[in-house]
Design an enzyme around this catalytic site. Sequence first.
Site, PDB file in Angstrom:
ATOM      1  N   ARG A  83       0.858  -1.193   0.000  1.00  0.00           N
ATOM      2  CA  ARG A  83       0.000   0.000   0.000  1.00  0.00           C
ATOM      3  C   ARG A  83       0.891   1.239   0.000  1.00  0.00           C
ATOM      4  O   ARG A  83       1.737   1.397   0.880  1.00  0.00           O
ATOM      5  CB  ARG A  83      -0.866  -0.040   1.256  1.00  0.00           C
ATOM      6  CG  ARG A  83      -1.835   1.086   1.385  1.00  0.00           C
ATOM      7  CD  ARG A  83      -2.561   1.006   2.714  1.00  0.00           C
ATOM      8  NE  ARG A  83      -3.507  -0.084   2.783  1.00  0.00           N
ATOM      9  CZ  ARG A  83      -3.948  -0.611   3.937  1.00  0.00           C
ATOM     10  NH1 ARG A  83      -3.504  -0.155   5.098  1.00  0.00           N
ATOM     11  NH2 ARG A  83      -4.833  -1.586   3.942  1.00  0.00           N
ATOM     12  N   ARG A 153      -1.693   6.705   9.492  1.00  0.00           N
ATOM     13  CA  ARG A 153      -1.819   6.181   8.123  1.00  0.00           C
ATOM     14  C   ARG A 153      -1.876   7.314   7.094  1.00  0.00           C
ATOM     15  O   ARG A 153      -1.801   8.494   7.444  1.00  0.00           O
ATOM     16  CB  ARG A 153      -3.092   5.336   8.016  1.00  0.00           C
ATOM     17  CG  ARG A 153      -3.183   4.196   9.036  1.00  0.00           C
ATOM     18  CD  ARG A 153      -2.188   3.126   8.719  1.00  0.00           C
ATOM     19  NE  ARG A 153      -2.358   1.957   9.567  1.00  0.00           N
ATOM     20  CZ  ARG A 153      -3.141   0.924   9.286  1.00  0.00           C
ATOM     21  NH1 ARG A 153      -3.890   0.914   8.206  1.00  0.00           N
ATOM     22  NH2 ARG A 153      -3.185  -0.118  10.096  1.00  0.00           N
ATOM     23  N   LYS A 215      -3.513   1.452  14.970  1.00  0.00           N
ATOM     24  CA  LYS A 215      -3.531   2.324  13.790  1.00  0.00           C
ATOM     25  C   LYS A 215      -4.167   3.668  14.127  1.00  0.00           C
ATOM     26  O   LYS A 215      -5.005   3.769  15.033  1.00  0.00           O
ATOM     27  CB  LYS A 215      -4.293   1.656  12.663  1.00  0.00           C
ATOM     28  CG  LYS A 215      -5.698   1.223  13.045  1.00  0.00           C
ATOM     29  CD  LYS A 215      -6.537   0.815  11.856  1.00  0.00           C
ATOM     30  CE  LYS A 215      -6.049  -0.442  11.181  1.00  0.00           C
ATOM     31  NZ  LYS A 215      -7.049  -1.012  10.246  1.00  0.00           N
ATOM     32  N   LYS A 217      -5.719   7.413  12.239  1.00  0.00           N
ATOM     33  CA  LYS A 217      -6.117   7.982  10.944  1.00  0.00           C
ATOM     34  C   LYS A 217      -6.508   9.448  11.052  1.00  0.00           C
ATOM     35  O   LYS A 217      -7.182   9.836  12.007  1.00  0.00           O
ATOM     36  CB  LYS A 217      -7.285   7.175  10.380  1.00  0.00           C
ATOM     37  CG  LYS A 217      -6.906   5.730  10.108  1.00  0.00           C
ATOM     38  CD  LYS A 217      -8.047   4.917   9.543  1.00  0.00           C
ATOM     39  CE  LYS A 217      -7.553   3.517   9.192  1.00  0.00           C
ATOM     40  NZ  LYS A 217      -8.630   2.661   8.712  1.00  0.00           N
ATOM     41  N   CYS A 433     -15.372  -3.350   0.181  1.00  0.00           N
ATOM     42  CA  CYS A 433     -13.956  -3.535   0.517  1.00  0.00           C
ATOM     43  C   CYS A 433     -13.374  -4.635  -0.377  1.00  0.00           C
ATOM     44  O   CYS A 433     -14.096  -5.284  -1.128  1.00  0.00           O
ATOM     45  CB  CYS A 433     -13.816  -3.919   1.978  1.00  0.00           C
ATOM     46  SG  CYS A 433     -14.455  -5.566   2.313  1.00  0.00           S
ATOM     47  N   CYS A 439      -7.885 -10.842   1.085  1.00  0.00           N
ATOM     48  CA  CYS A 439      -7.910 -10.420   2.489  1.00  0.00           C
ATOM     49  C   CYS A 439      -7.993 -11.634   3.418  1.00  0.00           C
ATOM     50  O   CYS A 439      -8.951 -12.413   3.347  1.00  0.00           O
ATOM     51  CB  CYS A 439      -9.091  -9.489   2.751  1.00  0.00           C
ATOM     52  SG  CYS A 439      -9.107  -8.990   4.478  1.00  0.00           S
ATOM     53  N   CYS A 478     -16.212  -8.338   6.428  1.00  0.00           N
ATOM     54  CA  CYS A 478     -16.101  -8.688   7.843  1.00  0.00           C
ATOM     55  C   CYS A 478     -16.345  -7.417   8.663  1.00  0.00           C
ATOM     56  O   CYS A 478     -16.419  -6.319   8.103  1.00  0.00           O
ATOM     57  CB  CYS A 478     -14.725  -9.306   8.146  1.00  0.00           C
ATOM     58  SG  CYS A 478     -13.431  -8.087   8.484  1.00  0.00           S
ATOM     59  N   CYS A 482     -13.906  -1.943   6.530  1.00  0.00           N
ATOM     60  CA  CYS A 482     -13.066  -1.168   5.612  1.00  0.00           C
ATOM     61  C   CYS A 482     -13.847  -0.349   4.588  1.00  0.00           C
ATOM     62  O   CYS A 482     -13.401   0.716   4.188  1.00  0.00           O
ATOM     63  CB  CYS A 482     -12.085  -2.088   4.905  1.00  0.00           C
ATOM     64  SG  CYS A 482     -10.996  -2.940   6.043  1.00  0.00           S
TER      65      CYS A 482
END
Length: 570
Positions: A83, A153, A215, A217, A433, A439, A478, A482
Amino acid sequence: MKQKKEKNNLTKNLFSEAEKIKYNSNYLRGTILKDLKNTITNGFTGDNYSLIRFHGMYQQDDRDIRKERMDQKLEPRHAMMLRCRIPGGIVKPYQWLEIDKFSNENTIYKTIRLTNRQTFQFHGIFKKDLKKVHQMLSKIGLDSFATANDVNRNVICTSDLTVSSIHKFTYKWAKKISRHFLPKTNAYAEIWLDKKKIVIDEKEPILGKTYLPRKFKIAIAIPPNNDVDFHANDIALIAISKNEELLGFNVLVGGGLSIEHKNHNTWPSLAMEFGFVNLSDILKVLEGIVTVQRDWGNRVNRKNAKTRYTLHKFGIKKFIAEVEFRSKTKFKVIKPYIFSNRGDSFGWNQNINKKWNYTLYIENGRLIEDKRKIKSGLFKIALIHDGDFRITANQNIIIYGISEKNKSNIEKIIFEHMKINDISKLQKMSMACVSFPTCPLAMAEAERVLTSFIQKIDKIMEKYNLVEETIIVRITGCPNGCARSLLAEIGLIGKSLDRYDLYIGGNKIGTRIPRLYRENYSLSKIIKVINPMIKRWSLERLSNECFGDFLIRVKIIKNVSNFPSNFWKK
Ligand code: SRM
Ligand code: SF4
């Protein structure tokens, strides 16, 4: 002192495994270099499996062929997803040409996947080609550092340029903030770019030796278009301007969407208003928020480690007071702001500065050379384009700043390669997603079922004369969320093969979280459930009333409140 306490907690086994990995990583180096030389496996071993994420890569295997390989007693076909880091999502044509070339020559799937955080991912790079990809990115002024794991991120920023002349300022801030919070370790340059090891003591002045608890953001939104879904971010910065000048930002903290099915100790949250901050103080304040989260965030249980849980534990007042103390800045009263829409402005648009842009719808953000031939079309455009490309936070792409001399040529390529007339309004506003096959966390399909699911809703919309209307529909494979299903009007969250939980009641502008309505339904059963709701909406809606607002007004579903959240209440 802090370092000593950290070490004690680690040796007493109080902290999670992830914390130990970071602590022992020698500032994110681990033994990645050694693993790169190991040709027995295509994967990474031990802690390196997690450490490579700080460098922007995830080890994956194709789940469609996993069983077949197991039956043949073969190692899963390990390959990396990479990414890139592109704060604000702007890519120059010469960069695009190299990115496209790499995807064709060095990845299994030969795709470029635009993500909903304004960047792209390559899927399926073998370990042997990893240095090659980092060196290619470096050559064109890009990298993938800190696009994953427990760091800040890719910083995102409104890309709708039709509405505002302040984008050039917010874009600069996106880059500045990204740079400010990048880890300072030299590990990326040493491992991937063959730079010399720097032996000086490499303390991470902002992030610390164990980086962030989870994480993190940051998004910048320019009202009135919430095209970045700012509520999904730990920090949302709402741009406040006067006479085309950026004055500062309203700062909101603690947004995030991931849950665990049935785990009431997890919940989604909108970001909460802290106050307005002038531009001159903004970096200090952001640093205050990031370091409070660094020091107060949960390092024992990763499920509750994001900023919203820290806010919940300590309370907003205490959190704000600590940020003010650390930054020596007082939050001012929030400045008025209004959001009235979401998503991208497709097709031709003229900017405030009179240049032309064309916004292309990219199905699921997946650039692949199929019958639409969008990938090769973009390549041809990159060969002649003298503006740039802007990846949006909705997995689409804007061909930006097209000169008068190029307009008709670019238009010709668009119409030859990218027939977009058959794409409905609903589809253009929808999102899924990645999910299967790459994934590892996917429980149900998302990207591969979105279009057929949307086509079924389109038929319902047609039946009730709603083709000019839209509903925000999103599917994730899931509950990590995302595709931001928990900011949709109809949000599906995958549970297992063709089984989804159905959430309804978010709104058009992305400022309300939807509520669980039906559990474990197949896609066809979900269509049956939403059909009568759409019919009722067509007959009883107030003027301009969006689908989600309607569902709440007529009491089909109850409003979700934010803090404290009643998300799990029926
Ligand atoms: Fe995500 C993990 C894909 C945006 C919440 N996400 C993953 C991984 C890396 C799976 C993994 O950990 O092994 C997925 C890779 C799939 C693949 O094969 O490519 C993945 N996430 C994506 C992307 C590509 C979805 C897309 O279709 O665009 C997005 C990449 C963004 C980027 O460029 O950085 C993506 N992920 C999001 C968002 C939306 C956003 O940021 O606006 C969220 C929800 C917002 C939030 O953070 O609350 C999101 N992803 C997660 C989570 C849950 C985190 C949590 O708070 O618990 C995970 C799992 C984890 O981190 O443990 C996850
Ligand atoms: Fe994978 Fe789940 Fe994210 Fe979809 S929501 S990409 S299935 S982690």
